[in-house]
Design a protein around this motif. Structure first.
Motif, PDB file in Angstrom:
ATOM      1  N   ALA A 160       0.877  -1.185   0.000  1.00 10.10           N
ATOM      2  CA  ALA A 160       0.000   0.000   0.000  1.00 10.10           C
ATOM      3  C   ALA A 160       0.905   1.222   0.000  1.00 10.10           C
ATOM      4  N   ASP A 161       0.990   1.866  -1.164  1.00 11.40           N
ATOM      5  CA  ASP A 161       1.935   2.976  -1.292  1.00 11.40           C
ATOM      6  C   ASP A 161       1.165   4.289  -1.370  1.00 11.40           C
ATOM      7  N   GLU A 162       1.253   5.053  -0.285  1.00 10.48           N
ATOM      8  CA  GLU A 162       0.480   6.309  -0.229  1.00 10.48           C
ATOM      9  C   GLU A 162       1.020   7.327  -1.230  1.00 10.48           C
ATOM     10  N   SER A 163       2.202   7.038  -1.792  1.00 12.64           N
ATOM     11  CA  SER A 163       2.736   8.003  -2.783  1.00 12.64           C
ATOM     12  C   SER A 163       2.256   7.621  -4.183  1.00 12.64           C
ATOM     13  N   GLY A 164       1.417   6.548  -4.255  1.00 11.16           N
ATOM     14  CA  GLY A 164       0.863   6.222  -5.587  1.00 11.16           C
ATOM     15  C   GLY A 164       1.188   4.795  -5.985  1.00 11.16           C
ATOM     16  N   GLY A 165       0.211   4.110  -6.525  1.00 13.58           N
ATOM     17  CA  GLY A 165       0.427   2.725  -6.975  1.00 13.58           C
ATOM     18  C   GLY A 165      -0.670   2.374  -7.962  1.00 13.58           C
ATOM     19  N   GLU A 166      -0.753   1.095  -8.301  1.00 16.72           N
ATOM     20  CA  GLU A 166      -1.773   0.632  -9.257  1.00 16.72           C
ATOM     21  C   GLU A 166      -3.152   0.704  -8.607  1.00 16.72           C
ATOM     22  N   PRO A 167      -4.194   0.824  -9.420  1.00 17.33           N
ATOM     23  CA  PRO A 167      -5.556   0.833  -8.839  1.00 17.33           C
ATOM     24  C   PRO A 167      -5.858  -0.502  -8.164  1.00 17.33           C
ATOM     25  N   LEU A 168      -6.512  -0.438  -7.010  1.00 17.26           N
ATOM     26  CA  LEU A 168      -6.655  -1.599  -6.126  1.00 17.26           C
ATOM     27  C   LEU A 168      -7.312  -2.803  -6.794  1.00 17.26           C
ATOM     28  N   ASN A 169      -8.559  -2.675  -7.177  1.00 17.70           N
ATOM     29  CA  ASN A 169      -9.310  -3.879  -7.562  1.00 17.70           C
ATOM     30  C   ASN A 169      -8.754  -4.561  -8.800  1.00 17.70           C
ATOM     31  N   GLU A 170      -8.438  -3.772  -9.834  1.00 13.58           N
ATOM     32  CA  GLU A 170      -7.951  -4.469 -11.048  1.00 13.58           C
ATOM     33  C   GLU A 170      -6.587  -5.101 -10.776  1.00 13.58           C
ATOM     34  N   THR A 171      -5.795  -4.489  -9.896  1.00 12.22           N
ATOM     35  CA  THR A 171      -4.473  -5.076  -9.593  1.00 12.22           C
ATOM     36  C   THR A 171      -4.648  -6.396  -8.841  1.00 12.22           C
ATOM     37  N   LEU A 172      -5.574  -6.401  -7.854  1.00 11.39           N
ATOM     38  CA  LEU A 172      -5.800  -7.650  -7.097  1.00 11.39           C
ATOM     39  C   LEU A 172      -6.329  -8.735  -8.041  1.00 11.39           C
ATOM     40  N   ARG A 173      -7.233  -8.339  -8.939  1.00  9.96           N
ATOM     41  CA  ARG A 173      -7.814  -9.327  -9.864  1.00  9.96           C
ATOM     42  C   ARG A 173      -6.721  -9.895 -10.781  1.00  9.96           C
ATOM     43  N   ALA A 174      -5.776  -9.042 -11.138  1.00 11.67           N
ATOM     44  CA  ALA A 174      -4.738  -9.478 -12.099  1.00 11.67           C
ATOM     45  C   ALA A 174      -3.661 -10.331 -11.425  1.00 11.67           C
ATOM     46  N   HIS A 175      -3.710 -10.419 -10.088  1.00 16.69           N
ATOM     47  CA  HIS A 175      -2.669 -11.190  -9.364  1.00 16.69           C
ATOM     48  C   HIS A 175      -3.327 -12.163  -8.392  1.00 16.69           C
ATOM     49  N   PRO A 176      -3.953 -13.221  -8.893  1.00 17.32           N
ATOM     50  CA  PRO A 176      -4.624 -14.200  -8.009  1.00 17.32           C
ATOM     51  C   PRO A 176      -3.599 -15.041  -7.239  1.00 17.32           C
ATOM     52  N   GLY A 177      -4.084 -15.714  -6.205  1.00 15.56           N
ATOM     53  CA  GLY A 177      -3.216 -16.649  -5.458  1.00 15.56           C
ATOM     54  C   GLY A 177      -2.753 -16.066  -4.129  1.00 15.56           C
TER      55      GLY A 177
END
Ligand code: SAH
Length: 232
Positions: A160-177
Motif C-alpha cells: 500500500a503505497d500512499e505516494s501512488g500505486g496501481e488501482p486496487l481492484n484491477e491489480t488484485l484481480r490481475a494477481h490471483p493466489g
C-alpha cells in the motif's frame, strides 16, 4: 471457549488457568452442562462438564461441531502503530479471515515494540466473537529489510503505497493466489524503503485511493478488498 490443550474425541480436557475461573465463577457451569471449545487448530468441539472442583474442572469432548477451517492464504504485514490502533487491526484482521498477522518494523514507526500476548488475546477474543476456529498466526516483529530479504517467491506482496500505486481492484484481480498486504506506519514509508520494497520480485505497489488513510483504515480496507475477491 479457547482452551490451551489439543482437543480430541472423548478426551477429557483438563481446563486450567483463566478458562477454568471463567467457567466456574463467571459462567457458573454445573456438571453435565454442555459448552463449546476451540483451541485454534482442531475445529470446535461440544464438551460436557464432568468433574468440578473448587479451582478446576474436567471437560469431556463429545463431538466436533465445526471442522478445522481453512482460511484464505492472506497475510497482513503492518508496521506497529499506537496500542489501541494495532489492537483494532488485529481484531478486524481476525474477523476478515486473515491467515497471518505479521508486524513489520519500519524506519518511521513511532512504536518499536509490541506486546504480542496482548495482541494474541485480542485475536482469541475476536475469534470467539466471529466464530472462527483457526486463530490467525501472529508473527514476531521483523525488520522490513529482513522481511523483504526472505520474501517467499510464491506470494504476492501488495504494497500500500500512499505516494501512488496501481488501482486496487484491477491489480488484485490481475494477481490471483497467495498474497500479503504491506501497510506502513503513521509516518509512512521513507523513499529508500519504497525502493527496497519495489525491488522485490513479487511486490506490486497499490493505491488505496486519492486520500491518505490512517494505517488501520488502510489495513482493514486492503484486507477487505482482497477477501472480497479471493475470500471464502
Ligand atoms: N504520513 C504519511 C501517510 C501514512 S498513512 C503521509 O502523509 O504520506 C499509513 C499507511 O497507510 C501508509 O504507509 C500506506 O501503507 C497506507 N496508506 C494510506 N493511504 C493510502 C493510499 N491512499 N494508498 C495506498 N496506501 C495508503
Amino acid at each position: 471457549l479457547h482452551v490451551e490443550t489439543q482437543l480430541g474425541d472423548g478426551v477429557a480436557v483438563p481446563v486450567d488457568g483463566n478458562p477454568a475461573h471463567y467457567l466456574i465463577s463467571v459462567m457458573r457451569v454445573k456438571p453435565d452442562d454442555i459448552i463449546l471449545l476451540f483451541d485454534g487448530r482442531s475445529g470446535e468441539w461440544a464438551a460436557r462438564v464432568r468433574d468440578m472442583r473448587k479451582r478446576d474442572l474436567v471437560l469431556e469432548c463429545i463431538s466436533q461441531t465445526k471442522a478445522p477451517e481453512e482460511v484464505p492464504d492472506f497475510w497482513l504485514c503492518c508496521a506497529p502503530i499506537k496500542k489501541g490502533r494495532i489492537d483494532l487491526i488485529a481484531e478486524k484482521a481476525c474477523e476478515l479471515g486473515v491467515a497471518k498477522l505479521q508486524p513489520v518494523l519500519t524506519r518511521r514507526a513511532v512504536v518499536d515494540k509490541l506486546n504480542l500476548d496482548r495482541l494474541h488475546a485480542h485475536l482469541v477474543e475476536a475469534a470467539e466473537q466471529c466464530g472462527r476456529t483457526a486463530l490467525p498466526e501472529l508473527g514476531a516483529m521483523v525488520k522490513l529489510d529482513a522481511l523483504l530479504r526472505e520474501w517467499p517467491d510464491d506470494r504476492w506482496l501488495f504494497f500500500a503505497d500512499e505516494s501512488g500505486g496501481e488501482p486496487l481492484n484491477e491489480t488484485l484481480r490481475a494477481h490471483p493466489g497467495a498474497a500479503a498486504f504491506l501497510i506502513g506506519p503513521e509516518g509512512g514509508f521513507d523513499p529508500a524503503e519504497r525502493e527496497a520494497i519495489r525491488a522485490v520480485g513479487k511486490a506490486v505497489p497499490v493505491s488505496l485511493g486519492p486520500r491518505i488513510l490512517r494505517a488501520e483504515t488502510a489495513a482493514i480496507a486492503a484486507t477487505a478488498a482482497w477477501m472480497t475477491l479471493n475470500g471464502d
